[in-house]
Design a protein around this motif. Structure first.
Motif, PDB file in Angstrom:
ATOM      1  N   GLU A 158      44.302  46.681  53.913  1.00 50.97           N
ATOM      2  CA  GLU A 158      44.562  45.741  52.824  1.00 50.97           C
ATOM      3  C   GLU A 158      45.433  46.403  51.748  1.00 50.97           C
ATOM      4  OE1 GLU A 158      43.705  42.397  52.210  1.00 50.97           O
ATOM      5  OE2 GLU A 158      43.225  42.394  54.350  1.00 50.97           O
ATOM      6  N   LEU A 159      45.141  47.651  51.425  1.00 50.56           N
ATOM      7  CA  LEU A 159      45.964  48.372  50.457  1.00 50.56           C
ATOM      8  C   LEU A 159      47.384  48.559  50.983  1.00 50.56           C
ATOM      9  CD1 LEU A 159      43.466  51.107  49.180  1.00 50.56           C
ATOM     10  CD2 LEU A 159      44.171  49.008  47.987  1.00 50.56           C
ATOM     11  N   LYS A 160      47.500  48.807  52.282  1.00 49.37           N
ATOM     12  CA  LYS A 160      48.832  48.949  52.881  1.00 49.37           C
ATOM     13  C   LYS A 160      49.645  47.673  52.679  1.00 49.37           C
ATOM     14  CE  LYS A 160      49.209  49.136  57.469  1.00 49.37           C
ATOM     15  NZ  LYS A 160      49.251  49.695  58.849  1.00 49.37           N
ATOM     16  N   MET A 161      49.025  46.519  52.926  1.00 53.10           N
ATOM     17  CA  MET A 161      49.713  45.250  52.729  1.00 53.10           C
ATOM     18  C   MET A 161      50.122  45.054  51.273  1.00 53.10           C
ATOM     19  SD  MET A 161      47.697  42.443  55.046  1.00 53.10           S
ATOM     20  CE  MET A 161      48.999  41.235  54.826  1.00 53.10           C
ATOM     21  N   LEU A 162      49.212  45.345  50.369  1.00 52.86           N
ATOM     22  CA  LEU A 162      49.507  45.139  48.953  1.00 52.86           C
ATOM     23  C   LEU A 162      50.590  46.098  48.459  1.00 52.86           C
ATOM     24  CD1 LEU A 162      45.862  44.535  47.727  1.00 52.86           C
ATOM     25  CD2 LEU A 162      47.717  42.841  47.751  1.00 52.86           C
ATOM     26  N   ARG A 163      50.629  47.307  49.025  1.00 51.51           N
ATOM     27  CA  ARG A 163      51.726  48.231  48.671  1.00 51.51           C
ATOM     28  C   ARG A 163      53.059  47.679  49.160  1.00 51.51           C
ATOM     29  NH1 ARG A 163      47.966  52.326  50.228  1.00 51.51           N
ATOM     30  NH2 ARG A 163      49.002  52.496  52.270  1.00 51.51           N
ATOM     31  N   VAL A 164      53.065  47.071  50.331  1.00 48.82           N
ATOM     32  CA  VAL A 164      54.292  46.453  50.838  1.00 48.82           C
ATOM     33  C   VAL A 164      54.754  45.352  49.895  1.00 48.82           C
ATOM     34  CG1 VAL A 164      55.231  44.989  52.678  1.00 48.82           C
ATOM     35  CG2 VAL A 164      53.940  47.040  53.262  1.00 48.82           C
ATOM     36  N   ILE A 165      53.817  44.524  49.439  1.00 48.69           N
ATOM     37  CA  ILE A 165      54.186  43.457  48.499  1.00 48.69           C
ATOM     38  C   ILE A 165      54.742  44.057  47.213  1.00 48.69           C
ATOM     39  CG2 ILE A 165      53.338  41.485  47.180  1.00 48.69           C
ATOM     40  CD1 ILE A 165      51.171  41.149  49.378  1.00 48.69           C
ATOM     41  N   GLN A 166      54.142  45.151  46.748  1.00 50.08           N
ATOM     42  CA  GLN A 166      54.640  45.818  45.541  1.00 50.08           C
ATOM     43  C   GLN A 166      56.069  46.313  45.750  1.00 50.08           C
ATOM     44  OE1 GLN A 166      52.984  45.931  42.617  1.00 50.08           O
ATOM     45  NE2 GLN A 166      54.822  46.833  41.707  1.00 50.08           N
ATOM     46  N   PHE A 180      45.287  39.261  46.540  1.00 55.48           N
ATOM     47  CA  PHE A 180      44.385  39.978  47.428  1.00 55.48           C
ATOM     48  C   PHE A 180      43.508  38.972  48.170  1.00 55.48           C
ATOM     49  CE2 PHE A 180      39.987  41.818  47.736  1.00 55.48           C
ATOM     50  CZ  PHE A 180      40.230  42.558  48.884  1.00 55.48           C
ATOM     51  N   LEU A 181      43.638  38.951  49.504  1.00 59.71           N
ATOM     52  CA  LEU A 181      42.893  38.026  50.353  1.00 59.71           C
ATOM     53  C   LEU A 181      42.101  38.809  51.392  1.00 59.71           C
ATOM     54  CD1 LEU A 181      42.213  35.104  51.270  1.00 59.71           C
ATOM     55  CD2 LEU A 181      44.385  35.086  52.523  1.00 59.71           C
ATOM     56  N   GLY A 182      41.351  39.798  50.951  1.00 61.80           N
ATOM     57  CA  GLY A 182      40.496  40.523  51.893  1.00 61.80           C
ATOM     58  C   GLY A 182      39.516  39.595  52.587  1.00 61.80           C
ATOM     59  N   ALA A 183      39.110  38.527  51.899  1.00 58.36           N
ATOM     60  CA  ALA A 183      38.163  37.558  52.464  1.00 58.36           C
ATOM     61  C   ALA A 183      38.902  36.458  53.207  1.00 58.36           C
ATOM     62  CB  ALA A 183      37.304  36.966  51.356  1.00 58.36           C
ATOM     63  N   HIS A 184      39.705  36.890  54.187  1.00 59.24           N
ATOM     64  CA  HIS A 184      40.463  35.972  55.037  1.00 59.24           C
ATOM     65  C   HIS A 184      39.688  35.677  56.317  1.00 59.24           C
ATOM     66  CE1 HIS A 184      44.816  34.986  56.582  1.00 59.24           C
ATOM     67  NE2 HIS A 184      44.140  33.911  56.260  1.00 59.24           N
ATOM     68  N   GLN A 192      28.801  39.362  58.469  1.00 60.68           N
ATOM     69  CA  GLN A 192      29.449  38.720  57.329  1.00 60.68           C
ATOM     70  C   GLN A 192      28.915  39.270  56.012  1.00 60.68           C
ATOM     71  OE1 GLN A 192      30.874  34.878  57.902  1.00 60.68           O
ATOM     72  NE2 GLN A 192      30.412  34.111  55.858  1.00 60.68           N
ATOM     73  N   SER A 193      27.621  39.454  55.919  1.00 58.82           N
ATOM     74  CA  SER A 193      27.034  39.951  54.663  1.00 58.82           C
ATOM     75  C   SER A 193      27.523  41.363  54.343  1.00 58.82           C
ATOM     76  CB  SER A 193      25.511  39.909  54.725  1.00 58.82           C
ATOM     77  OG  SER A 193      25.032  40.727  55.772  1.00 58.82           O
ATOM     78  N   ASP A 194      27.622  42.216  55.387  1.00 59.83           N
ATOM     79  CA  ASP A 194      28.120  43.577  55.158  1.00 59.83           C
ATOM     80  C   ASP A 194      29.583  43.570  54.740  1.00 59.83           C
ATOM     81  OD1 ASP A 194      25.688  44.729  55.694  1.00 59.83           O
ATOM     82  OD2 ASP A 194      26.168  45.284  57.768  1.00 59.83           O
ATOM     83  N   TYR A 195      30.356  42.668  55.334  1.00 55.70           N
ATOM     84  CA  TYR A 195      31.778  42.624  54.982  1.00 55.70           C
ATOM     85  C   TYR A 195      31.970  42.120  53.553  1.00 55.70           C
ATOM     86  CZ  TYR A 195      36.786  41.906  55.247  1.00 55.70           C
ATOM     87  OH  TYR A 195      38.135  41.967  55.003  1.00 55.70           O
ATOM     88  N   VAL A 196      31.209  41.132  53.146  1.00 53.70           N
ATOM     89  CA  VAL A 196      31.284  40.652  51.759  1.00 53.70           C
ATOM     90  C   VAL A 196      30.921  41.782  50.797  1.00 53.70           C
ATOM     91  CG1 VAL A 196      30.251  39.079  50.070  1.00 53.70           C
ATOM     92  CG2 VAL A 196      30.894  38.227  52.332  1.00 53.70           C
ATOM     93  N   GLU A 202      33.902  47.920  47.343  1.00 51.28           N
ATOM     94  CA  GLU A 202      34.975  48.888  47.570  1.00 51.28           C
ATOM     95  C   GLU A 202      36.373  48.303  47.420  1.00 51.28           C
ATOM     96  OE1 GLU A 202      34.550  51.407  51.016  1.00 51.28           O
ATOM     97  OE2 GLU A 202      32.361  51.173  51.044  1.00 51.28           O
ATOM     98  N   MET A 203      36.629  47.189  48.079  1.00 51.33           N
ATOM     99  CA  MET A 203      38.004  46.675  48.090  1.00 51.33           C
ATOM    100  C   MET A 203      38.453  46.199  46.713  1.00 51.33           C
ATOM    101  SD  MET A 203      38.546  44.596  51.639  1.00 51.33           S
ATOM    102  CE  MET A 203      38.121  45.275  53.240  1.00 51.33           C
ATOM    103  N   ILE A 204      37.677  45.314  46.099  1.00 51.22           N
ATOM    104  CA  ILE A 204      38.088  44.762  44.810  1.00 51.22           C
ATOM    105  C   ILE A 204      38.263  45.857  43.758  1.00 51.22           C
ATOM    106  CG2 ILE A 204      37.311  43.336  42.867  1.00 51.22           C
ATOM    107  CD1 ILE A 204      36.222  41.349  44.968  1.00 51.22           C
ATOM    108  N   PRO A 205      37.320  46.798  43.614  1.00 54.93           N
ATOM    109  CA  PRO A 205      37.538  47.850  42.610  1.00 54.93           C
ATOM    110  C   PRO A 205      38.789  48.692  42.859  1.00 54.93           C
ATOM    111  CG  PRO A 205      35.225  47.740  43.234  1.00 54.93           C
ATOM    112  CD  PRO A 205      35.961  46.861  44.190  1.00 54.93           C
TER     113      PRO A 205
END
Length: 412
Positions: A158-166, A180-184, A192-196, A202-205
């Motif tokens: 996800e960070l790789k994608m966002l760096r590309v957008i940057q 940020f669409l990690g919850a795609h 599902q609960s673990d991924y949320v 981790e992802m949002i922060p």
């Protein structure tokens, strides 16, 4: 830098008293001036008018002859997924053979297929592919665009994608906003609960710490994320200054519209399965309902209730949803045509939905989406056309002759 555009048959999409968005009956007016001129100073619109009332005076660093074409504000495409690896034409054949979107996803296709491809693609190659797609849509008139992550489904990718957008923001003359669409979808091998929990803890922060996203999005729909899970993720993102943009009601009436409005979402997008009750929920809110007719066209799904929403006094935006699985096209002119043909929007309504209201759905209508004094000079010049209505009517005819972004010519 002072630039004059002259010999304009019709200057369209102008605003004398700019608004953030247009609602209901307001959307029926796409203001025009015939036999017009347009003045740009330092990359922004400075003045415009009719030749009959007098031309601007003084010296100009550049003069552009519109050669009897129209001038329109650049398309504002508020929902895309153009950072992806490869393509998914095999699934296109599966759809022709009768498999549904959900059946393909259960077989490991869909979003998870794109996540696998992206994981094995370098950041530089992702950037190259995405810039190629971005250049394509710029040539077709798009000048302001939102781009989502969501094919990573783990922190690193996800960070790789966002760096590309940057990197795209820095490399392109188009205005780009990032989401940020990690919850795609739920990542492989996780509940599902673990991924949320992973997204929240981790992802949002980390996305917030690195300032890589302007917005957060969640796919709140049947078979994906629940309204309760969506609310938790939106609350976590709010602490990092990320405003919501929600995938809602694509596959079913999911509760996504209600959650979006409750949490001040800038937009709720898709809405193919929207109910009359959800139209009422949107009344008086700041949330822009955004319909994606290209998705309905490609997947042979019902179209969003664009006509009913406008008749109910709401704003409506249209966007392309450019992505590898359900809408492999970012042609906003075709999207405008579909809005007219399939959703019964009038041409003026569809054009406003693809410009000023699309800009609003990215938080950018103060600077983009119309030709108004002080806004960024993003526009395109068409070939000679008989009328504005010809644009959606001639649904496959190329019309863009010249693109200007930030007051500067773009090579086509």
């Amino acid at each position: 830098m002072r630039t004059l555009i002259n010999n304009i048959k019709t200057l369209a999409g102008i605003e004398y008293a700019p608004k953030l968005r247009l609602q209901g009956k307001e959307m029926s007016s796409f203001n025009t001036i015939d036999d017009a001129w347009l003045l740009i100073e330092d990359g922004r619109f400075a003045a415009f008018g009719s030749v009959a009332e007098g031309m601007p005076t003084g010296t100009f660093d550049q003069t552009i002859d519109a050669e009897g074409g129209m001038v329109l504000p650049s398309w504002c495409d508020s929902h895309t997924h153009i950072v992806f690896a490869g393509s998914r034409e095999r699934e296109f054949v599966d759809k022709i053979n009768g498999l549904s979107y959900e059946e393909i996803a259960r077989r490991g296709g869909g979003i998870l297929n794109s996540a696998d491809l992206l994981h094995n693609t370098s950041e530089d190659e992702l950037f190259r592919q995405a810039m190629q797609r971005l250049d394509e849509v710029i040539r077709k008139g798009t000048g302001c665009i939102e781009i989502k992550s969501g094919y990573g489904l783990n922190l690193e990718d996800e960070l790789k994608m966002l760096r590309v957008i940057q990197r795209m923001k820095e490399a392109s003359p188009a205005k780009i906003v990032s989401t940020f669409l990690g919850a795609h979808a739920v990542a492989r091998g996780m509940t599902q609960s673990d991924y949320v929990k992973l997204i929240i803890d981790e992802m949002i922060p980390e996305v917030g710490r690195q300032h890589l996203a302007d917005f957060i999005d969640v796919f709140c729909d049947r078979g994906f994320f629940t309204p309760e899970e969506t609310a938790r993720m939106l609350e976590a993102a709010a602490a990092w200054g990320m405003r919501p943009k929600i995938h809602a009601d694509e596959l079913a009436s999911s509760g996504g519209v209600e959650i979006g409005v409750k949490h001040g979402a800038l937009s709720v997008d898709h809405l193919e399965s929207m109910t009359e009750e959800e139209i009422d929920i949107l009344r008086g809110s700041e949330t822009m309902p955004t319909v994606l007719p290209g998705t309905s066209f490609f997947l042979n799904m019902p179209y969003g209730k664009g006509r009913k929403m406008i008749d109910a006094g709401l704003s409506v935006a249209v966007a392309s949803d450019y992505n590898p699985g359900s809408t492999p096209s970012g042609d906003m002119k075709f999207v405008v045509s579909l809005a007219c043909i399939k959703m019964r929007l009038q041409p003026n309504e569809a054009l406003n939905a693809a410009t000023i209201n699309g800009a609003y759905a990215m938080g950018e209508s103060l600077n983009y989406g119309s030709i108004a004094k002080g806004k960024v000079a993003n526009f395109f010049i068409t070939t000679p056309l008989p009328s504005v209505d010809f644009i959606p009517y001639a649904y496959t005819t190329p019309i863009v002759k010249k693109v200007v972004l930030g007051g500067k010519n773009c090579e086509l």
